[in-house]
Write an enzyme that holds these catalytic residues in place. Structure first.
Site, short mmCIF file in Angstrom:
data_model
loop_
_atom_site.label_atom_id
_atom_site.label_comp_id
_atom_site.label_asym_id
_atom_site.label_seq_id
_atom_site.Cartn_x
_atom_site.Cartn_y
_atom_site.Cartn_z
N TYR A 136 0.86 -1.19 0.00
CA TYR A 136 0.00 0.00 0.00
C TYR A 136 0.89 1.23 0.00
O TYR A 136 1.83 1.32 0.80
CB TYR A 136 -0.88 -0.02 1.26
CG TYR A 136 -1.51 1.30 1.63
CD1 TYR A 136 -2.71 1.71 1.04
CD2 TYR A 136 -0.93 2.13 2.60
CE1 TYR A 136 -3.29 2.92 1.39
CE2 TYR A 136 -1.52 3.33 2.96
CZ TYR A 136 -2.70 3.72 2.35
OH TYR A 136 -3.28 4.91 2.69
N GLU A 193 -2.31 7.59 -4.95
CA GLU A 193 -2.33 6.36 -4.16
C GLU A 193 -2.34 5.12 -5.05
O GLU A 193 -2.98 5.12 -6.10
CB GLU A 193 -3.60 6.36 -3.28
CG GLU A 193 -3.70 5.18 -2.34
CD GLU A 193 -4.91 5.30 -1.41
OE1 GLU A 193 -4.92 6.21 -0.55
OE2 GLU A 193 -5.84 4.50 -1.56
#
Ligand code: GDP
Ligand code: MN
Length: 361
Positions: free
Chosen positions: A100, A183
């Site tokens: 992530y 992201e």
């Protein structure tokens, strides 16, 4: 403005971040023959801007036999109430590990912050709640062209060098695109290398012109209307419509509403020198919000003339009560016009705001 996954992936790929091969299919498009180009084993992904899309059924696995039906079904579905107008059909990656990475701005620290976790994927919110230490973070001065090596190591720990490189490239995107958020979740390793399996990018609305984006898709109809008139306008979720001149005075009005435990429906700064027509547009715009029960107009007449403002309020002729506090140029004439029509005027900002809050109780 929020970009959709396929748009963000295009931008990431231009910066050298590997993304899966894919094709975009709209509701009215016929299904292209994808098996030749991207293979038999695919993922069909709803291009909607909702969190938890995968868990809500917006990311589906398919193969040559089921692709047609899967894509058609998803294209006629809604994910968390948002209609799916486009799907992205992508090669299914043989994922080994999911990381992530998220880059955003920490306003209190006034720096860019990069978050990284070894355990990426759809459960990252759960991880943030139950095991926040698993998400590492570093702050970085946005003037640095690259994430310094020591920070990359602190952030990414023992993740492969190619993962660190992708994180650094994402940082380039973040800076170059004037992003508020960039992201990748998950950033995945596969036998063929590291890929962005998902992509999120939010561009700062103040940079849209510089980024060559002419239409802000995220604006509501009312926000578009406000933009056309050149008002600074933000929609909130309260019941008191707010019109002021000057950002400072308008913000002070919002603060005071909050202080008296009312809830503002919006921020609207008509700007300096607003004439009758501008004021009329502003009042109607704010009154057009279904939740608005009362409108407060708080103006200081400098180059703005109070009589023009009064004529604008009268011309708008809205059904909700209007509470006015005005002072300055041509104040007497403005007040006379409003008094004639029975508008409520109060001398101080305190009193005016309190009256507006009381009107919504
Ligand atoms: P989100 O729910 O909107 O974040 O959708 P994602 O694009 O992140 O996909 C959700 C999950 O689906 C990912 O975390 C992966 O586990 C899985 N997934 C997505 N693409 C692929 C793929 O190409 N191959 C495999 N095996 N899984 C995938
Ligand atoms: Mn994701």
């Amino acid at each position: 403005m929020k970009l959709l996954e396929y748009e963000a992936k295009q931008i990431f790929s231009e910066e050298g971040i590997r993304v899966p091969r894919g094709v975009l299919v709209g509701r009215d498009d016929s299904l292209p023959p994808v098996t030749d180009t991207i293979g038999d084993s695919v993922v069909v992904k709803a291009q909607v801007d909702v969190g938890g899309r995968g868990k809500a059924g917006g990311v589906l696995m398919a193969d040559a036999g089921t692709l047609g039906e899967t894509a058609r079904n998803l294209l006629s579905a809604e994910i968390k109430g948002v209609p799916v107008l486009k799907v992205l059909i992508e090669e299914r990656l043989p994922i080994e590990h999911e990381y992530y990475v998220s880059i955003t701005i920490d306003r209190s620290k006034k720096e860019t912050v990069i978050l990284f976790a070894d355990t990426g994927g759809v459960d990252i919110e759960e991880t943030a709640r139950t095991n926040p230490d698993a998400i590492r973070s570093v702050g970085i001065c946005p003037l640095l062209p690259d994430i310094p090596g020591f920070l990359q190591r602190e952030l990414c720990g023992s993740a492969p060098a190619e993962v660190r490189d992708a994180v650094n490239r994402l940082y380039h995107v973040f800076c170059a695109k004037d992003a508020l958020l960039a992201e990748i979740n998950p950033l995945v390793t596969t036998p063929q290398g590291v890929y962005a399996a998902d992509a999120k990018l939010i561009i700062d609305d103040n940079s849209l012109a510089r980024q060559g984006i002419t239409v802000n898709r995220d604006l509501t109809e009312r926000e578009k209307e406000a933009e056309k008139h050149g008002f600074s306008y933000v929609e909130l979720d309260g019941t008191i419509g707010v019109i002021g001149n000057g950002a400072g005075l308008t913000m002070a009005t919002l603060d005071l509403i909050d202080h008296f435990r009312g809830r503002a429906a919006n921020f609207l700064d008509v700007g300096g020198g607003a004439d009758q027509e501008r004021v009329c547009h502003a009042v109607r715009l704010v009154a057009g919000m279904p939740a608005v029960e009362v409108v407060i107009v708080n103006l200081l007449g400098g180059i703005t003339r109070c009589d023009e403002v009064a004529r604008g309020i009268i011309a708008a002729d809205i059904p909700q009560p209007v509470i006015v506090r005005m002072a300055g140029t041509n104040e007497e004439e403005g007040k006379r016009l409003l008094a004639e029509r029975g508008y409520r005027m109060l001398g101080s900002m305190d009193e005016a705001v309190r009256a507006a809050v009381e009107a919504t109780e």
